[in-house]
Scaffold this motif. Structure first.
Motif, PDB file in Angstrom:
ATOM      1  N   HIS A 182     -26.821 -29.293 -71.715  1.00  0.00           N
ATOM      2  CA  HIS A 182     -26.817 -30.020 -70.448  1.00  0.00           C
ATOM      3  C   HIS A 182     -28.089 -30.869 -70.424  1.00  0.00           C
ATOM      4  O   HIS A 182     -29.068 -30.531 -71.098  1.00  0.00           O
ATOM      5  N   PRO A 183     -28.115 -31.947 -69.653  1.00  0.00           N
ATOM      6  CA  PRO A 183     -29.348 -32.742 -69.591  1.00  0.00           C
ATOM      7  C   PRO A 183     -30.593 -31.944 -69.190  1.00  0.00           C
ATOM      8  O   PRO A 183     -31.708 -32.321 -69.547  1.00  0.00           O
ATOM      9  N   ASP A 184     -30.412 -30.810 -68.514  1.00  0.00           N
ATOM     10  CA  ASP A 184     -31.571 -29.991 -68.142  1.00  0.00           C
ATOM     11  C   ASP A 184     -32.025 -29.062 -69.273  1.00  0.00           C
ATOM     12  O   ASP A 184     -32.970 -28.297 -69.130  1.00  0.00           O
ATOM     13  N   ALA A 195     -22.444 -33.039 -81.336  1.00  0.00           N
ATOM     14  CA  ALA A 195     -22.961 -32.464 -80.087  1.00  0.00           C
ATOM     15  C   ALA A 195     -23.732 -33.510 -79.294  1.00  0.00           C
ATOM     16  O   ALA A 195     -23.613 -33.584 -78.066  1.00  0.00           O
ATOM     17  N   ASN A 196     -24.504 -34.346 -79.986  1.00  0.00           N
ATOM     18  CA  ASN A 196     -25.264 -35.388 -79.305  1.00  0.00           C
ATOM     19  C   ASN A 196     -24.342 -36.372 -78.591  1.00  0.00           C
ATOM     20  O   ASN A 196     -24.620 -36.788 -77.453  1.00  0.00           O
ATOM     21  N   GLU A 197     -23.225 -36.739 -79.216  1.00  0.00           N
ATOM     22  CA  GLU A 197     -22.276 -37.639 -78.561  1.00  0.00           C
ATOM     23  C   GLU A 197     -21.677 -36.998 -77.316  1.00  0.00           C
ATOM     24  O   GLU A 197     -21.522 -37.654 -76.285  1.00  0.00           O
ATOM     25  N   ILE A 198     -21.352 -35.725 -77.392  1.00  0.00           N
ATOM     26  CA  ILE A 198     -20.825 -35.014 -76.219  1.00  0.00           C
ATOM     27  C   ILE A 198     -21.882 -34.965 -75.120  1.00  0.00           C
ATOM     28  O   ILE A 198     -21.581 -35.206 -73.943  1.00  0.00           O
ATOM     29  N   GLU A 199     -23.112 -34.658 -75.496  1.00  0.00           N
ATOM     30  CA  GLU A 199     -24.194 -34.597 -74.510  1.00  0.00           C
ATOM     31  C   GLU A 199     -24.411 -35.937 -73.829  1.00  0.00           C
ATOM     32  O   GLU A 199     -24.657 -35.988 -72.610  1.00  0.00           O
ATOM     33  N   LEU A 200     -24.327 -37.032 -74.574  1.00  0.00           N
ATOM     34  CA  LEU A 200     -24.455 -38.357 -73.976  1.00  0.00           C
ATOM     35  C   LEU A 200     -23.326 -38.639 -72.999  1.00  0.00           C
ATOM     36  O   LEU A 200     -23.535 -39.219 -71.931  1.00  0.00           O
ATOM     37  N   GLU A 201     -22.112 -38.235 -73.358  1.00  0.00           N
ATOM     38  CA  GLU A 201     -20.970 -38.393 -72.438  1.00  0.00           C
ATOM     39  C   GLU A 201     -21.201 -37.610 -71.145  1.00  0.00           C
ATOM     40  O   GLU A 201     -20.907 -38.094 -70.059  1.00  0.00           O
ATOM     41  N   ILE A 202     -21.720 -36.406 -71.277  1.00  0.00           N
ATOM     42  CA  ILE A 202     -21.986 -35.580 -70.095  1.00  0.00           C
ATOM     43  C   ILE A 202     -23.066 -36.222 -69.227  1.00  0.00           C
ATOM     44  O   ILE A 202     -22.939 -36.305 -68.003  1.00  0.00           O
ATOM     45  N   ALA A 203     -24.121 -36.689 -69.857  1.00  0.00           N
ATOM     46  CA  ALA A 203     -25.259 -37.246 -69.119  1.00  0.00           C
ATOM     47  C   ALA A 203     -24.953 -38.593 -68.469  1.00  0.00           C
ATOM     48  O   ALA A 203     -25.478 -38.876 -67.380  1.00  0.00           O
ATOM     49  N   TYR A 204     -24.124 -39.402 -69.104  1.00  0.00           N
ATOM     50  CA  TYR A 204     -23.951 -40.785 -68.624  1.00  0.00           C
ATOM     51  C   TYR A 204     -22.546 -41.169 -68.216  1.00  0.00           C
ATOM     52  O   TYR A 204     -22.259 -42.338 -68.017  1.00  0.00           O
ATOM     53  N   SER A 205     -21.682 -40.199 -68.042  1.00  0.00           N
ATOM     54  CA  SER A 205     -20.327 -40.560 -67.596  1.00  0.00           C
ATOM     55  C   SER A 205     -20.159 -40.328 -66.118  1.00  0.00           C
ATOM     56  O   SER A 205     -20.940 -39.784 -65.437  1.00  0.00           O
TER      57      SER A 205
END
Length: 121
Positions: free
Chosen positions: A76-78, A111-121
């Motif tokens: 998660h971003p946190d 995982a980084n691509e998924i994290e970016l989707e979570i953070a910026y979608s």
């Protein structure tokens, strides 16, 4: 599946606060699945430190003889782990640089691509 014998369990625990890990492990019996399973709490905590440092975890025949896996956390971003991505396969296919370097690097990218989707979608 026991957290002490899986790459997913290791990477998720490695990214949890120490007090939560301690509480969880207080109720965990460290069952021995194979002769490779970590069954000692202190040894397992050392393994979590190594997982934290590397950013990925291994299961080298710790759950099933002849089976290896590599896991990375999805964060998660946190910074807390909200899941994990793993790849498993027989020991004769997951070995050497593929097992220790290439798969962890590839999984971290996913995982980084998924994290970016979570953070910026």
């Amino acid at each position: 599946m026991p957290v002490n014998a899986t790459s997913a369990g290791k990477v998720i625990l490695a990214h949890m606060p120490d007090d939560e890990v301690s509480d969880l492990l207080d109720d965990h019996e460290f069952p021995k699945q194979t002769e490779h399973t970590i069954t000692d709490r202190d040894e397992f905590l050392d393994e979590l430190d190594r997982v934290r440092e590397r950013g990925h975890g291994f299961n080298d025949q710790e759950y099933i003889n002849g089976l290896r896996s590599v896991g990375v956390p999805v964060l998660h971003p946190d910074g807390r782990a909200i899941g994990a991505i793993t790849v498993s396969g027989p020991t004769h296919r997951l070995e050497g640089d593929l097992y220790r370097e290439q798969l962890p690097r590839t999984l971290k990218g996913v995982a980084n691509e998924i994290e970016l989707e979570i953070a910026y979608s």
